[in-house]
Motif scaffolding. Structure first.
Motif, PDB file in Angstrom:
ATOM      1  N   PRO A 135       0.820  -1.216   0.000  1.00  0.00           N
ATOM      2  CA  PRO A 135       0.000   0.000   0.000  1.00  0.00           C
ATOM      3  C   PRO A 135       0.856   1.270   0.000  1.00  0.00           C
ATOM      4  N   TYR A 136       0.223   2.395  -0.266  1.00  0.00           N
ATOM      5  CA  TYR A 136       0.944   3.656  -0.433  1.00  0.00           C
ATOM      6  C   TYR A 136       1.750   4.047   0.806  1.00  0.00           C
ATOM      7  N   ASP A 137       1.318   3.570   1.981  1.00  0.00           N
ATOM      8  CA  ASP A 137       2.015   3.941   3.208  1.00  0.00           C
ATOM      9  C   ASP A 137       2.957   2.845   3.702  1.00  0.00           C
ATOM     10  N   GLY A 138       3.220   1.837   2.866  1.00  0.00           N
ATOM     11  CA  GLY A 138       4.187   0.806   3.199  1.00  0.00           C
ATOM     12  C   GLY A 138       3.626  -0.293   4.081  1.00  0.00           C
ATOM     13  N   GLY A 139       4.534  -1.045   4.677  1.00  0.00           N
ATOM     14  CA  GLY A 139       4.125  -2.145   5.548  1.00  0.00           C
ATOM     15  C   GLY A 139       4.383  -3.508   4.928  1.00  0.00           C
ATOM     16  N   THR A 140       3.476  -4.450   5.183  1.00  0.00           N
ATOM     17  CA  THR A 140       3.623  -5.821   4.683  1.00  0.00           C
ATOM     18  C   THR A 140       3.035  -5.949   3.283  1.00  0.00           C
ATOM     19  N   ALA A 141       3.768  -6.621   2.409  1.00  0.00           N
ATOM     20  CA  ALA A 141       3.286  -6.846   1.047  1.00  0.00           C
ATOM     21  C   ALA A 141       2.151  -7.858   1.034  1.00  0.00           C
ATOM     22  N   THR A 142       1.261  -7.698   0.064  1.00  0.00           N
ATOM     23  CA  THR A 142       0.175  -8.651  -0.179  1.00  0.00           C
ATOM     24  C   THR A 142       0.511  -9.476  -1.406  1.00  0.00           C
ATOM     25  N   GLN A 143       0.482 -10.786  -1.259  1.00  0.00           N
ATOM     26  CA  GLN A 143       0.773 -11.663  -2.397  1.00  0.00           C
ATOM     27  C   GLN A 143      -0.430 -11.705  -3.331  1.00  0.00           C
ATOM     28  N   LEU A 144      -0.189 -11.466  -4.620  1.00  0.00           N
ATOM     29  CA  LEU A 144      -1.246 -11.443  -5.630  1.00  0.00           C
ATOM     30  C   LEU A 144      -1.241 -12.682  -6.504  1.00  0.00           C
ATOM     31  N   VAL A 145      -0.075 -13.046  -7.012  1.00  0.00           N
ATOM     32  CA  VAL A 145       0.042 -14.193  -7.911  1.00  0.00           C
ATOM     33  C   VAL A 145       1.288 -14.978  -7.518  1.00  0.00           C
ATOM     34  N   ALA A 146       1.111 -16.226  -7.131  1.00  0.00           N
ATOM     35  CA  ALA A 146       2.238 -17.053  -6.694  1.00  0.00           C
ATOM     36  C   ALA A 146       2.581 -18.153  -7.689  1.00  0.00           C
ATOM     37  N   ASN A 147       1.625 -18.470  -8.599  1.00  0.00           N
ATOM     38  CA  ASN A 147       1.807 -19.601  -9.509  1.00  0.00           C
ATOM     39  C   ASN A 147       1.630 -19.166 -10.956  1.00  0.00           C
TER      40      ASN A 147
END
Length: 344
Positions: A135-147
């Motif tokens: 997100p724009y304010d940083g932090g932990t990434a969200t996984q979108l596509v793993a395969n």
């Protein structure tokens, strides 16, 4: 008249041979660069593979060897943590690890990155976690596509670009047969054509395979008007163009053949592209063979219009990315602990 800055330790004959090859190929204009500054990573961290700037020119942001995304803080002249890849990051285990460590599979290894300026989100191609966003304010990434499209985990992702008009994300899988920790095997004579180019649409969460059978798909960049996307084939010494619109839509052709190995591609404000190119020479000790690094500015017709030697900046280490921002040229390497800022 050619003007070029050479270090005392550089291979003058080899560099001149490269430049002559470029001139004969494309009548390129060769300009010299001047090192303005180096932006050093925190101690023990390496590998600013790619850079990104936010919508107000903040940054640069970069991914590093221990799975974090850092943002350069100009007033304090240092990089600060902005985000991290792993959702369960253990700082004791991850902080400060080096590239090609097996711990990167847990901690993450961010490679290509690019902002969606309309949403402020930062998209990242991670070598182990696949396509993620922050997100724009940083932090932990969200996984979108793993395969991949066959449901198998990616080998390792490398390049990424976001269409500034549509927000569609284009990313590359360098190889589906190797992990990034096996990079020295992949680049030392292996005939690997398992690289791929993908498109991810954030409005539908759909991922589409655009090209396959690529020889180490490294960098990617979409044209300013969204009519085509470029993908570099590191081991084939060429850049392919995949048409997205027009009479040639959903077909591909050769955009540019090169005397060296192209890595990341970055679009500039003049609708041109900067390509990081490495000309290999000598015996190849792992993980990367010694190279002569160059930055090439290429127009939308595939003509080289400027060549910037980067031997002064990287010696014989490979250059990963060359990017233009606010009248300066930024150059990075997967194998160094800093990003260079140069004049044009």
């Amino acid at each position: 008249m050619l003007q070029i800055m050479l270090s005392k330790t550089s291979n003058r004959a080899a560099i001149i041979a490269i430049l002559i090859s470029l001139i004969l190929y494309s009548s390129s204009i060769v300009a010299y660069s001047r090192l303005l500054n180096r932006l050093y990573l925190p101690s023990s961290l390496t590998g600013p593979e790619s850079l990104a700037f936010d919508s107000i020119g903040g940054g640069p942001y970069t991914g590093v060897s221990d799975g974090r995304i850092l943002k350069y803080d100009g007033p304090n002249s240092c990089f600060l943590e902005f985000a991290h890849i792993s959702p369960d990051r253990d700082k004791t285990m991850c902080d400060g690890i080096s590239d090609f460590s097996e711990l990167q599979e847990t901690c993450g290894r961010p490679m290509g990155l690019s902002f969606n300026y309309k949403t402020g989100e930062l998209y990242i191609a991670d070598a182990y976690y696949g396509l993620v966003k922050v997100p724009y304010d940083g932090g932990t990434a969200t996984q979108l596509v793993a395969n991949n499209e066959q449901g198998n985990p990616f080998g390792f992702l490398a390049g990424l670009d976001v269409d500034p008009q549509t927000g569609i994300v284009y990313f590359t899988e360098a190889s589906s047969a190797y992990k990034i920790r096996d990079l020295h095997k992949l680049l030392n004579g292996t005939q690997d054509y398992s690289g791929r180019l993908f498109r991810y649409d954030p409005t539908t969460n759909e991922t589409t395979l655009l090209l396959s059978d690529l020889a180490v798909a490294a960098g990617v960049a979409v044209s300013n008007n969204g009519s085509f996307v470029l993908v570099s084939e590191y081991m084939a010494n060429r850049i392919k163009r995949f048409w997205l619109k027009g009479p040639n839509a959903y077909t591909s052709d050769i955009f540019l053949r090169l005397p060296g190995r192209p890595d990341n591609i970055k679009r500039n404000s003049a609708n041109e592209f900067w390509v990081a190119v490495n000309y290999p020479f000598g015996s190849p000790p792992p993980p990367i063979p010694p190279v002569l690094p160059l930055g090439l500015r290429v127009n939308e017709q595939g003509l080289i219009i400027q060549a910037v030697p980067l031997v002064e900046e990287f010696s014989t280490e490979s250059v990963s990315e060359v990017q233009e921002s606010e009248g300066k040229l930024y150059a990075t390497s997967l194998h160094e602990s800093y990003a260079n800022i140069l004049t044009l």
